[in-house]
Design a protein around this motif. Structure first.
Motif, PDB file in Angstrom:
ATOM      1  N   LYS A 193       0.829  -1.198   0.000  1.00 23.71           N
ATOM      2  CA  LYS A 193       0.000   0.000   0.000  1.00 23.71           C
ATOM      3  C   LYS A 193       0.872   1.261   0.000  1.00 23.71           C
ATOM      4  O   LYS A 193       1.899   1.319   0.681  1.00 23.71           O
ATOM      5  N   LYS A 194       0.448   2.249  -0.762  1.00 28.46           N
ATOM      6  CA  LYS A 194       1.116   3.546  -0.767  1.00 28.46           C
ATOM      7  C   LYS A 194       0.304   4.507   0.095  1.00 28.46           C
ATOM      8  O   LYS A 194      -0.881   4.729  -0.157  1.00 28.46           O
ATOM      9  N   ILE A 195       0.953   5.033   1.112  1.00 30.77           N
ATOM     10  CA  ILE A 195       0.241   5.852   2.097  1.00 30.77           C
ATOM     11  C   ILE A 195       0.927   7.202   2.228  1.00 30.77           C
ATOM     12  O   ILE A 195       2.156   7.282   2.334  1.00 30.77           O
ATOM     13  N   LEU A 196       0.120   8.235   2.219  1.00 28.60           N
ATOM     14  CA  LEU A 196       0.594   9.604   2.388  1.00 28.60           C
ATOM     15  C   LEU A 196       0.188  10.085   3.773  1.00 28.60           C
ATOM     16  O   LEU A 196      -0.980   9.995   4.157  1.00 28.60           O
ATOM     17  N   VAL A 197       1.162  10.554   4.542  1.00 23.21           N
ATOM     18  CA  VAL A 197       0.907  11.054   5.896  1.00 23.21           C
ATOM     19  C   VAL A 197       1.362  12.497   5.964  1.00 23.21           C
ATOM     20  O   VAL A 197       2.455  12.836   5.485  1.00 23.21           O
ATOM     21  N   ALA A 225       3.598   7.581  10.538  1.00 22.80           N
ATOM     22  CA  ALA A 225       4.425   7.252   9.375  1.00 22.80           C
ATOM     23  C   ALA A 225       5.372   6.099   9.690  1.00 22.80           C
ATOM     24  O   ALA A 225       5.549   5.169   8.888  1.00 22.80           O
ATOM     25  N   GLU A 226       5.990   6.141  10.873  1.00 21.74           N
ATOM     26  CA  GLU A 226       6.926   5.082  11.253  1.00 21.74           C
ATOM     27  C   GLU A 226       6.222   3.736  11.386  1.00 21.74           C
ATOM     28  O   GLU A 226       6.717   2.707  10.924  1.00 21.74           O
ATOM     29  N   GLN A 227       5.043   3.742  12.017  1.00 20.60           N
ATOM     30  CA  GLN A 227       4.314   2.493  12.211  1.00 20.60           C
ATOM     31  C   GLN A 227       3.810   1.935  10.883  1.00 20.60           C
ATOM     32  O   GLN A 227       3.878   0.716  10.644  1.00 20.60           O
ATOM     33  N   ALA A 228       3.316   2.799  10.001  1.00 21.05           N
ATOM     34  CA  ALA A 228       2.832   2.334   8.697  1.00 21.05           C
ATOM     35  C   ALA A 228       3.964   1.700   7.897  1.00 21.05           C
ATOM     36  O   ALA A 228       3.777   0.667   7.244  1.00 21.05           O
ATOM     37  N   ALA A 229       5.151   2.296   7.952  1.00 22.02           N
ATOM     38  CA  ALA A 229       6.304   1.721   7.257  1.00 22.02           C
ATOM     39  C   ALA A 229       6.687   0.383   7.870  1.00 22.02           C
ATOM     40  O   ALA A 229       7.041  -0.568   7.164  1.00 22.02           O
ATOM     41  N   ARG A 230       6.600   0.292   9.187  1.00 21.65           N
ATOM     42  CA  ARG A 230       6.921  -0.961   9.869  1.00 21.65           C
ATOM     43  C   ARG A 230       5.954  -2.068   9.453  1.00 21.65           C
ATOM     44  O   ARG A 230       6.320  -3.253   9.429  1.00 21.65           O
ATOM     45  N   LEU A 231       4.734  -1.699   9.107  1.00 22.11           N
ATOM     46  CA  LEU A 231       3.725  -2.674   8.694  1.00 22.11           C
ATOM     47  C   LEU A 231       3.758  -2.931   7.196  1.00 22.11           C
ATOM     48  O   LEU A 231       2.849  -3.555   6.651  1.00 22.11           O
ATOM     49  N   GLY A 232       4.794  -2.436   6.538  1.00 19.63           N
ATOM     50  CA  GLY A 232       5.010  -2.796   5.140  1.00 19.63           C
ATOM     51  C   GLY A 232       4.614  -1.762   4.119  1.00 19.63           C
ATOM     52  O   GLY A 232       4.816  -1.977   2.919  1.00 19.63           O
ATOM     53  N   ALA A 233       4.042  -0.644   4.540  1.00 19.03           N
ATOM     54  CA  ALA A 233       3.568   0.353   3.576  1.00 19.03           C
ATOM     55  C   ALA A 233       4.718   1.144   2.971  1.00 19.03           C
ATOM     56  O   ALA A 233       5.784   1.301   3.567  1.00 19.03           O
TER      57      ALA A 233
END
Length: 404
Positions: A193-197, A225-233
């Motif tokens: 997933k691509k996520i913008l924060v 942002a850090e947590q989303a990246a940790r979850l693979g985003a």
């Protein structure tokens, strides 16, 4: 990623291949694991505990009776903290005792108490390995959920040639690392997933040395942002001016004003799967930004303010497939204002809090308001924990949208 930072117990049993366990331990330590060695009494006949202590910088456990510390049951403590147990080499005797559920030494007691994966690397004479009792024990342990690697075929220490040689330490270390990579795949619900924060305040310039802003620190958005990246985003963080280090594995775009933030968000909006708008964007900016410093004058200074674009509302109107999450910091009528904002801005989720509960602090007390009318109040939590719950809610929203 991988094995770095994980706690690995290496069990060493009494076979001639025990000397190879030293190389395995060295490789695991080099990869960043915290390694604790547990040896059987028979293993001590082949290699000394001091070798492993020097490699791991940890006490080596050899006895279930003498390793106790005050207030601690050593084998339970080891088992509770282990992320993986590797038994290399695993002798026929050790396999039999594990299959029988024995706990008569430190290693078997730790394994029996553990809830982490157990990787077993058998090593023995080929005739012993092929014996029906050994094969039965291996099958039984596999049925219990133990994982096996090897043995290999080749020249054995006893002079025989056949299947029974310990797998190379490099291969065992690689398999151990794979366990954690596989687990990270399972624990990465936002992968792909691509996520913008957005995060932090904006500054609206009045002159070269003055600006209008707010008390936002950016901590909430950075934690998300850090947590989303940790979850693979794949995360892009658009940040206003803050005093925070960039989160790892995140693309960061730095902006100052609301107009700059709007331009940055709209530039990427069509290419992302979700936007989490946690930035405290200024609602107003000075109509005129003076090129030179404004000098003090007698009487009041009148500054005319004009509305900034409502970025979140604009995203809601342009929304196609994207999931949109917004924030609301209120000083009164939290529920009514949150529900109104949720509806008028076409959000999938609104994270609302009283301003006093979240601004310029390390904690936040929030309520989630969902587009379907559901809401979830949360107790006061550290912002990194709030971020974790927001990302979990986002993962659930993705799952729901994919099922429709």
């Amino acid at each position: 990623m991988g094995i770095a930072g994980k706690t690995v117990i290496v069990g060493v049993t009494g076979g001639i291949a025990a000397y190879k366990a030293a190389e395995l331990v060295r490789l695991l330590v080099k990869a960043g694991a915290s390694v604790h060695v547990v040896m059987t009494k028979a293993a001590e006949q082949f290699i000394g505990a001091v070798t492993f202590q020097a490699l791991t910088r940890h006490h080596v456990h050899c006895s279930v009776f003498t390793d106790e510390k005050e207030g601690q049951i050593a084998h339970i403590d080891l088992a509770d903290h282990a992320d993986l147990i590797v038994i290399a080499p695993a002798t026929a005797d050790t396999l039999a005792r594990l299959a029988a559920g024995r706990a008569d030494d430190m290693l078997t007691a730790v394994v029996l108490a553990a809830r982490c994966p157990v990787l077993v690397a058998p090593a023995m004479n080929s005739n012993m390995y092929q014996h029906p009792a050994v094969q039965h024990n291996i099958k039984l342990l596999a049925d219990y959920g133990y994982h096996f690697i090897g043995p290999e075929s080749g020249k054995l220490a006893c002079g025989w040639t056949g299947k029974g040689r310990l797998v190379a330490p490099e291969a065992i270390a690689a398999r151990a690392t794979e366990f954690f990579m596989e687990q990270q795949e399972k624990d990465a619900p936002l992968r792909g997933k691509k996520i913008l924060v957005t995060a932090g305040p904006t500054r609206e310039g009045l002159d070269p040395v003055r600006f209008f802003s707010n008390l936002s620190t950016g901590k909430m958005g950075y934690a998300i942002a850090e947590q989303a990246a940790r979850l693979g985003a794949d995360v892009t963080l658009i940040s206003g001016p803050v005093q925070l280090d960039a989160p790892p594995n995140v693309t960061i775009v730095r902006v100052v004003s609301a107009l700059e933030m709007r331009a940055a968000v709209l530039r990427d909006y069509q290419n992302v799967d979700a936007v989490i708008q946690s930035a405290a964007v200024a609602d107003y900016r000075p109509e005129e930004a003076h090129a030179q410093k404004i000098k003090k004058q007698d009487g009041p200074l009148l500054v005319r303010l004009v509305r900034n674009p409502d970025i979140l509302k604009e995203l809601g109107l342009k929304k196609e497939k994207q999931i949109l999450i917004g924030f609301a910091a209120e000083t009164e009528n939290l529920e009514a204002n949150a529900k109104r904002k949720l509806e008028t801005k076409h959000l999938d989720l609104l994270v609302a809090n009283l301003a006093a509960d979240g601004f310029a602090t390390d904690t936040n007390k929030v309520t989630f308001y969902f587009a379907n009318g559901r809401y979830e109040p949360h107790q006061r939590l550290p912002k990194h924990e709030v971020a974790s719950r927001i990302c979990a809610a986002l993962a659930a929203l993705f799952e729901e949208s994919e099922c429709q």
